[in-house]
Design an enzyme around this catalytic site. Structure first.
Site, mmCIF file in Angstrom:
data_model
loop_
_atom_site.group_PDB
_atom_site.id
_atom_site.type_symbol
_atom_site.label_atom_id
_atom_site.label_comp_id
_atom_site.label_asym_id
_atom_site.label_seq_id
_atom_site.Cartn_x
_atom_site.Cartn_y
_atom_site.Cartn_z
ATOM 1 N N ASN A 64 7.864 8.403 2.632
ATOM 2 C CA ASN A 64 7.202 7.828 3.804
ATOM 3 C C ASN A 64 7.156 6.317 3.624
ATOM 4 O O ASN A 64 6.421 5.799 2.790
ATOM 5 C CB ASN A 64 5.783 8.406 3.937
ATOM 6 C CG ASN A 64 5.079 7.907 5.189
ATOM 7 O OD1 ASN A 64 5.133 6.733 5.534
ATOM 8 N ND2 ASN A 64 4.409 8.819 5.876
ATOM 9 N N GLU A 104 2.543 2.423 -10.011
ATOM 10 C CA GLU A 104 2.425 1.475 -11.139
ATOM 11 C C GLU A 104 3.363 0.282 -10.979
ATOM 12 O O GLU A 104 2.959 -0.865 -11.188
ATOM 13 C CB GLU A 104 2.719 2.167 -12.483
ATOM 14 C CG GLU A 104 2.233 3.599 -12.619
ATOM 15 C CD GLU A 104 0.732 3.785 -12.534
ATOM 16 O OE1 GLU A 104 -0.003 2.876 -12.935
ATOM 17 O OE2 GLU A 104 0.306 4.853 -12.054
ATOM 18 N N GLY A 155 -5.882 7.612 -2.590
ATOM 19 C CA GLY A 155 -5.471 6.598 -1.626
ATOM 20 C C GLY A 155 -4.005 6.533 -1.236
ATOM 21 O O GLY A 155 -3.672 6.160 -0.122
ATOM 22 N N PHE A 210 -7.565 3.793 -9.382
ATOM 23 C CA PHE A 210 -6.710 2.898 -10.175
ATOM 24 C C PHE A 210 -6.799 3.213 -11.660
ATOM 25 O O PHE A 210 -6.548 2.356 -12.501
ATOM 26 C CB PHE A 210 -7.058 1.425 -9.887
ATOM 27 C CG PHE A 210 -7.314 1.172 -8.433
ATOM 28 C CD1 PHE A 210 -6.270 1.241 -7.521
ATOM 29 C CD2 PHE A 210 -8.598 0.943 -7.952
ATOM 30 C CE1 PHE A 210 -6.492 1.076 -6.167
ATOM 31 C CE2 PHE A 210 -8.831 0.775 -6.601
ATOM 32 C CZ PHE A 210 -7.783 0.833 -5.705
ATOM 33 N N LYS A 215 5.930 4.042 5.350
ATOM 34 C CA LYS A 215 4.668 3.391 5.696
ATOM 35 C C LYS A 215 3.692 3.437 4.521
ATOM 36 O O LYS A 215 3.155 2.414 4.102
ATOM 37 C CB LYS A 215 4.069 4.069 6.925
ATOM 38 C CG LYS A 215 2.893 3.343 7.515
ATOM 39 C CD LYS A 215 2.359 4.040 8.745
ATOM 40 C CE LYS A 215 3.007 3.515 10.009
ATOM 41 N NZ LYS A 215 2.327 3.988 11.229
ATOM 42 N N GLY A 265 8.440 7.396 -9.096
ATOM 43 C CA GLY A 265 7.059 6.943 -8.863
ATOM 44 C C GLY A 265 6.986 5.550 -8.287
ATOM 45 O O GLY A 265 7.930 4.772 -8.337
#
Lengths: 326, 741, 216
Positions: free
Chosen positions: B634, B708, B472, B245, B636, B705
């Protein structure tokens, strides 16, 4: 963590003797607080006496008395059928505490022995009379949002963090302890102490005394009981304020009441005057408000916990309301 | 960029499961401190207990004598870091000033500063020995309280000062105006994996580290600069990264300390920070005070906005972030003023935390918009639509793509926005006050430089490699999909390798750019692989000898001759025909510097809260978040990013607050019991929706993106909902119950 | 006595006491020796220190028998070693994670005698004779446990660091009978922090396994 010796006796006497032989020996059961304290250098025993082989496990009810062995796990008590049905306040309080994993490790005796969560107690570079008598109270003029509004002293304003103990003090539990001088019984309300000039002492146990069981008499509070825990997140957090409320209501009149608070004092805080106010009154919001008002007499706040002066009575009203509707 | 480059989603299967899922659910995934290294020793850092001053005496004798200890490093005996003496920034992040030089001298800059490293043969012994180090200080008066030092606010060095568009004070004379101050406290990243490193010197001038980092190449560069080593002598591994993060975006003093400890003792050193040290050694989101002014006509046209932020940094290093930037372009407003200042304090340097700057700034902007809407007696969504910026008002150019209106619509429909009673404190559920709130988020979208290699083997295995890290989001999964789709090769035969600095250079994972930047490189190398296979087919495959490259079509693992579609050859047969065991290509993808467009991702958050009227407890009861993040590769893993951002947003809104005792300059709640992050019981059902329309400019996938924007704005949606539920406007995060009773 | 001839300490009564008193006496003596040796050449000191340490280490460890993932382990550990550090640092069972070391995050969750507990607050020596199951022991060979399958299917993680603890907790949650509603799952999974924020998906995964009704 310092190194230490470790023994695991299987008789109470051997365990007590081992403690008596060494000034810095301690009992260990679930270890959920003690191991943490040892890791941080707050508690530094030279010897651990593992009591898990002692015959102190189990929940039994006979002659209208519920007896809980000191080594019974928090989760076992919380889920025990008799406790759930006849002493729901205790079950609810236990389930509000810590997390399922910790409740699977922590014992009833250990829960009573847990130490405060005051941040100054936990940081060995900060002053704390409870950890290091004479160094001062870091919280008194520091960040004291979690701290006491009742019964504090200049030496210590920490609170006892247990949920279970709040229910037990409300239910007039009795603690049985075994020690070098034999067995004795301590009313729950006298088990923990106020800080006074000796905040290093959390309770009234003497050297070598071992909690063996906790007993609760059968009561009429199984229908209307609620344990309300108010905290900064929905679960797995210590209480800002908690309320154990139990009512014996007959024809909408409160016949008897039990009320105690957590997160407000150095010990689980029984509210007898508020209970007395409720007796004979209807189970209405007006009665609950009156009790909440009575409960707050003598409360005193510090810089960051003034909100508790409002949160505590509001929580009492909420808990009594939920108990009455239960 | 031409349309034919678009990623063809119609042929994509259902969202793919994570390619590293099995490793993660079986415990086989190895994180930084878990790699088996022979004869590894344990390093434990000792932190200072004053916030400012100098070390007068540091006594390490007892620690040195303790069983198992092989070394205790302090500024008195530490090996030198050549990069420190060069006066440069050996462990540079994008900050100005001098990063903390560990074990360099006796000066203390913050409480908890690493002052000694104990190295021992077991973890238990190292921890114990560390407790034996005794230090005496000459303490000086410290300043850690931003509110007591507002007069010391300065413009960051080397930064343009204020931004003004039109008349800075225009909002003041508007018919309806709001002026308010908003506070975002310190928040701490606290990834679940403690920051960890294993450092091993393979030779005097050669080192291998297993590190928790969001950028294996950037960590490699930092170590190269610190120890003056050539690239090939610094090997960084980070195959799995347990969250970040932002905290693992730069190289921190503990990493250099482990390298020094290993150098000093001659043993590999494993160093794992304690959870308390995660508050002092790897950055945090800085405390920020924001003054916001906004004014509009009675019918809701915003005339002007003014946004001033004051934030904190350390005394040795300047940290800045884009706190006020989104105010300049999110709405179509003719008069805008922004100002950003920082105050140096005796604390460690902050760093970017998810949604850096914008997460803080959006709290002010999106709260002020909501306040204005109520003052205008206008629906907050209607106010936003009325001032919708079709083009970028800051740079006066079109957006590469902006489907924010679609997002508003999707979210409003999903949560039933228009079914609510708009009056504050008008709704109840089971005795709890109910309220709805919304907000907008935005973050820049971009594409940087990256390289990737692709190696197809005769057995059909395709290995794609790039030195990117994944903390992640699911980078390997998404890259596998991009390669599969572009090459035309089954995903289950593709392996994407990352987390190794010796691979072709990949980007640091930060700023919501990985899919764009790394994906472009994977796309490029996939196209290059096809081209290479085409050439090889012409060279040796039957029926292709006279073909021209432009006559070749690639489909489903085969090369087809467009002039005679019955002439086909499989990729693996091409290798056979050429007697090759494998074919390998490497490609670069360049950063996009398109001055014609402004590129941003957008998000919309809708929240329903319940507030207990007696205890003030707030529950987020429902959340709907919609992302305009271009095409979703994706669904998911993208949905997981959204629900993760929302969960972080619940923390930011309701409970996260790093608290310092200013008397000592020391953290009070530096652990997971006292610094609350959301647990499962705090998180409701979350709907994550995507506009899912490609951005035609940014990259071949059309993907903007995601990381964020999932968080940016969310906190304001919660406080806006709390206002709707209670009639109380909370301008200081987090909304703990004491603020509501 | 050679270390391998050390009789197993049953941790019974005072059986080990004697040995540990020996240790204290020895350490006191050896510190005295070390003090005497303070003035001579550093080399002598170093040699003595090394000898001290070996003997001290020997006295500081106690034998522990554990069954971990079905396999018997006869180990010697320091009493202060936690089950978590034993698993990770001595047995290379790194699937069990350290997220806080203070009982505040749940990343270190394992099953001891079938119950979910925190290995960071469990002293290894206190687990003598118990059965430990870690994430590495959940699957049957290549066949993943249904909960592991469900976590993959519902994407119940991002970075994966809290995942082993979540899964061990989730399996226990279902076995305990605490997975009957989404709210119950949320409450009974609140001892496992996930900073990536995968809770919603974790709840879905557990719900499915619970509804599946298979014997887990």
């Amino acid at each position: 963590m310092i190194t230490f010796d470790y023994i695991k006796p299987s008789a109470n006497k051997a365990a007590i003797d081992a403690i008596m032989k060494n000034q810095n020996a301690m009992f260990i059961a679930g270890g959920t607080n003690l191991v943490d304290l040892m890791k941080r250098g707050i508690t530094t025993p030279e010897k651990l006496v593992d009591i898990n082989n002692l015959p102190l496990k189990g929940v039994n009810k006979s002659n209208n008395i519920l007896s809980i062995g000191a080594l019974t796990l928090n989760s076992e008590v919380a889920e025990h059928e008799t406790v759930v049905k006849q002493f729901p306040l205790l079950s609810m309080a236990l389930k509000a505490g810590a997390s399922p994993q910790i409740r699977n490790m922590a014992t009833v005796g250990g829960n009573m022995m847990q130490r405060t969560r005051c941040p100054y107690f936990y940081d060995t570079s900060m002053p704390c009379n409870k950890r290091a008598p004479g160094t001062g109270c870091g919280a008194l003029h520091g960040y004291n949002r979690m701290h006491a509004i009742f019964g504090m002293s200049e030496q210590c304003i920490a609170v006892h963090p247990s949920d279970m103990c709040v229910a037990l003090v409300a239910l007039d539990a009795v603690v049985t302890v075994s020690g070098p001088k034999g067995e004795r019984k301590i009313p729950f309300a006298s088990f923990h102490r106020l800080p006074g000039d000796h905040p290093e002492k959390d309770n009234t146990l003497e050297k070598g005394e071992l909690i063996t069981s906790v007993e609760i008499k059968e009561n009429n509070f199984s229908k209307h009981a609620y344990y309300l825990k108010v905290r900064d997140r929905a679960s797995y957090a210590f209480a800002l304020v908690s309320v154990a409320a139990a009512l014996d209501i007959q024809n909408n009149i409160i016949h008897d009441a039990r009320l105690a608070m957590g997160g407000v004092a150095h010990k689980p805080w029984r509210l007898k005057a508020a209970e007395n106010i409720l007796k004979g009154k209807p189970a209405t919001e007006a009665s609950f408000r009156l009790a909440a008002q009575m409960a707050m007499q003598g409360a005193k706040a510090f810089e960051y916990n003034a909100f508790k002066l409002k949160l505590a009575p509001n929580s009492i009203i909420e808990a009594l309301t939920l108990a009455s509707k239960a | 960029m031409e349309n034919e480059f678009f990623f063809n989603y119609d042929t994509m299967p259902d969202p793919m499961d994570r390619v590293d899922g099995k490793m993660k659910v079986t415990g086989a995934a190895k994180y930084a401190s878990e790699h088996p290294v022979e004869d590894v020793h344990y390093g434990v850092l000792v932190g200072s207990t004053i916030a400012r001053g100098v070390i007068k005496n540091i006594d390490t004798k007892a620690a040195e004598r303790a069983p198992g200890v092989i070394g205790v490093l302090t500024y008195l005996n530490s090996p030198k870091v050549p990069g420190y003496d060069a006066g440069g920034n050996p462990v540079k992040g994008r900050t100005t000033g001098q990063p903390l030089r560990v074990f360099y001298d006796e000066v203390i800059y913050f409480n908890g500063q690493p002052i000694a490293l104990v190295v021992a043969d077991t973890f238990e012994r190292a921890v114990h020995a560390a407790s034996l180090v005794r230090t005496q200080y000459d303490a000086e008066k410290h300043s850690t309280d931003i509110n007591a030092n507002l007069d010391k606010a300065v413009y960051p060095r080397g930064r343009s000062n204020d931004y003004t568009r039109g008349n800075a004070d225009a909002y003041k004379t508007a018919p309806v105006k709001i002026e308010a101050e908003y506070i975002v406290p310190v928040e701490v990243h606290l990834p679940m994996e403690l920051h960890s490193i294993i450092a091993k010197w393979d030779a005097e001038d050669k080192v291998t580290v297993y590190d928790k980092t969001q950028g294996v190449k950037s960590t490699q560069r930092s170590i190269m600069q610190a120890f003056k080593l050539p690239e090939q002598n610094v090997q960084v591994y980070a195959p799995f990264v347990g969250g970040g993060f932002g905290s693992a975006l730069r190289t921190w003093p503990h990493e250099i300390a482990a390298l020094l400890g290993a150098k000093k003792t001659g043993k590999p050193v494993k160093l794992v920070l304690g959870r308390d040290q995660m508050f002092t050694m790897v950055g945090y989101r800085p405390y920020t005070i924001q003054k916001f002014g906004i004014g509009a006509t009675a019918d809701g046209k915003i005339i002007g906005m003014s946004h001033e932020a004051i934030s904190q940094t350390s005394t040795y290093e300047e940290f800045t972030e884009g706190t006020v930037n989104m105010t300049r372009f999110l709405y179509d407003v003719p008069n805008v003023f922004t100002r950003y200042k920082i105050i140096p304090l005796d604390v460690s340097t902050p760093t970017w935390m998810r949604g850096p700057g914008e997460a803080t700034g959006s709290f002010a902007l999106e709260s002020a918009i909501d306040e204005l809407a109520y003052a205008l007696n206008m629906d907050p969504l209607e106010l936003r639509l009325k001032n919708y910026a079709e083009t970028d008002p800051e740079k006066n150019r079109p957006f590469s793509s902006k489907f924010l209106k679609d997002a508003y619509q999707l979210g409003a429909d999903k949560i039933g926005w228009y079914k609510r009673n708009r009056q504050p404190r008008s709704m109840q559920e089971n005795g709890w006050l109910a309220g709805y709130g919304m907000s907008t988020g935005t973050f820049s979208a971009s594409r940087g430089n990256a390289s990737a290699s692709a190696r197809l083997s005769a057995d059909g295995k395709l290995v794609i490699q790039s030195a990117v890290a994944d903390s992640g989001p699911g980078t390997a999964t998404v890259m596998t999909q991009i390669a599969s789709e572009t090459v035309g090769w089954p995903a289950n035969k593709i392996t994407f390798e990352l987390g190794d600095s010796s691979l072709p250079p990949g980007p640091t994972q930060g700023g919501s750019t990985t899919t764009s930047t790394e994906g472009s490189a994977v796309h490029a190398v996939s196209v290059a692989l096809q081209k290479k296979l085409g050439e090889l087919a012409i060279k040796a495959s039957p029926g292709f000898s006279n073909a021209k490259t432009e006559d070749l079509v690639f489909d489903n693992g085969k090369v087809i001759l467009s002039t005679n579609k019955t002439t086909t050859v499989s990729f693996t047969d091409i290798l056979k025909h050429n007697s090759l065991n494998q074919v390998e290509v490497t490609s670069d993808s360049k950063s996009l510097n398109d001055q014609k467009y402004s590129m941003y991702s957008f998000s919309v958050h809708f929240v329903k809260v319940l507030v207990n009227p007696l205890t003030g407890v707030v529950k987020v009861n429902r959340a709907v978040s919609v992302a305009d993040a271009g095409r979703i590769v994706n669904e998911k893993t993208a949905a997981s990013q959204i629900i993760g951002g929302v969960t972080g947003g619940i923390g930011m809104a309701l409970m996260e607050e790093g608290i310092l005792d200013n008397r000592y300059g020391r953290w009070i709640n530096n652990n997971f019991a006292d610094y609350h992050v959301p647990v499962s019981a705090d998180v409701p059902d979350i709907d994550s929706l995507f506009v899912n329309k490609p951005d035609p400019i940014i990259n071949p996938m059309g993907a903007k993106g995601m990381g964020e924007i999932a968080l940016i704005g969310f906190a304001a949606a919660v406080t806006n909902a709390v206002y709707h539920a209670t009639g109380k406007r909370i301008r200081s995060l987090p909304v703990t119950l004491d603020k509501l009773i | 006595m050679q270390p391998d001839q050390q009789p197993p300490c049953p941790h019974e009564e005072n059986a080990c006491d004697h040995k540990h008193d020996d240790r204290r006496t020895f350490l006191k003596k050896s510190s005295f020796l070390a003090a005497v040796a303070l003035t001579p050449a550093p080399l002598i000191k170093a040699a003595e220190k090394k000898a001290d340490e070996k003997i001290a280490a020997y006295f500081e460890t106690v034998p522990v028998n554990l069954e971990i993932n079905g396999k018997q382990h006869s180990l010697k550990v320091e009493p202060r070693t936690t089950l978590l550090d034993l698993l990770r640092e001595q047995l290379d069972l790194t699937g069990t994670k350290k997220g806080c070391d203070w009982g505040q995050c749940g990343a270190c969750t394992v099953h001891v005698n079938g119950k979910r507990v925190l290995s960071c607050l469990s002293l290894a020596v206190m687990q003598d004779g118990k059965k430990i199951t870690t994430i590495e022991g959940l699957a049957s060979g290549e066949q993943l446990h249904p909960m592991q399958e469900a976590f993959i299917k519902y994407d119940g993680f991002q970075c994966g660091y809290c995942t082993p603890g979540q899964i061990m907790s989730a399996v226990a949650c279902v076995r305990e009978g605490h997975a009957h509603s989404e709210d119950q799952i949320r409450e009974y999974m609140s001892g496992n922090i996930c900073r990536c924020g995968a809770y919603r998906n974790i709840v879905d995964a557990i719900s499915e396994v619970n509804k599946g009704g298979q014997n887990i």
